[in-house]
Design an enzyme around this catalytic site. Sequence first.
Site, PDB file in Angstrom:
ATOM      1  N   ASN A 170       0.760  -1.058   0.039  1.00  0.00           N
ATOM      2  CA  ASN A 170       0.003  -0.007  -0.043  1.00  0.00           C
ATOM      3  C   ASN A 170       0.901   1.334   0.036  1.00  0.00           C
ATOM      4  OD1 ASN A 170       0.511   0.864   2.893  1.00  0.00           O
ATOM      5  ND2 ASN A 170      -0.203  -1.073   3.278  1.00  0.00           N
ATOM      6  N   ARG A 171       0.066   2.288  -0.107  1.00  0.00           N
ATOM      7  CA  ARG A 171       1.158   3.715  -0.112  1.00  0.00           C
ATOM      8  C   ARG A 171       1.717   4.419   1.165  1.00  0.00           C
ATOM      9  NH1 ARG A 171      -0.886   5.042  -5.175  1.00  0.00           N
ATOM     10  NH2 ARG A 171      -2.880   4.150  -5.918  1.00  0.00           N
TER      11      ARG A 171
END
Length: 231
Positions: free
Chosen positions: A38-39
């Site tokens: 994820n970011r």
Amino acid sequence: AIVDFFANGAEKPLQGRKMLVTAGPTHEPIDPVRYIANRSSGKQGYAIAAALADLGAEVTLVSGPTRLEAPRGVTRKSVESAKDMLAACEAALPVDGAIFAAAVADWRVETEADQKIKKRDGELPSLSLAENPDILATVSRLKSGRPALVVGFAAETETIIENGKAKLAKKGCDWIVANDVGNESGTFGGDDNQVFLLTNETVEDWPKQSKDAVAQTLATRVAQFFQGVDA
Ligand code: PMT
């Protein structure tokens, strides 16, 4: 004079307190070359670890893969997957307080392939997912050795306070820092954050500020919590 005061070893408010912080994303392997992620950049969690250490805490930072350097005076344990992150957190216990800022992947691929999955014309691989352990809920619900203060984050894209309150109840932690991670917010990877601090009794709306400032305010609140516990 103030500098001398601290340099002379005056007590800082979290001196003698052990704190655990998680930060960054987890990487969930698909095969030797691919993963689900994820970011999260780790910035918010690292800032919290640094702020707690500045107040004198002995901090273990369990970090997923990031580009960040370990803050000064903080012990970093680097991990990749959610399972590894849970094991590293358990190894860091007992602690006085724990703050879970990591963006842990909710799912992993059920069976990691030993070899790189081959691309075959006209054929799509299917990934079967399994649920990851919930580190925050596991630590919050420890029967013995539960940290006195357990703080979770809630990364939300809508109805932030409501969803944050639901997470506070579901995970069994003491406080939730709820933040907007919608596309427009720039929270993931950015330098600023706008958060709500939720407890079972209160909702505080903090102004948008740098992640360092969020971390310093949160660390001060943690110190106040422990001063109350000592009193
Ligand atoms: O890293 P940055 O780029 O600075 O961005 C900061 C951040 C947006 C990642 C951070 O502020 C944040 O919100 N972290 C929590 C992200 C998240 O995964 O939230 P969640 O709502 O999915 O999870 C709720 C809580 O449970 C979190 O404390 C999380 O660490 C924890 N959790 C979730 C799943 C899981 N399997 N184990 C967990 O411990």
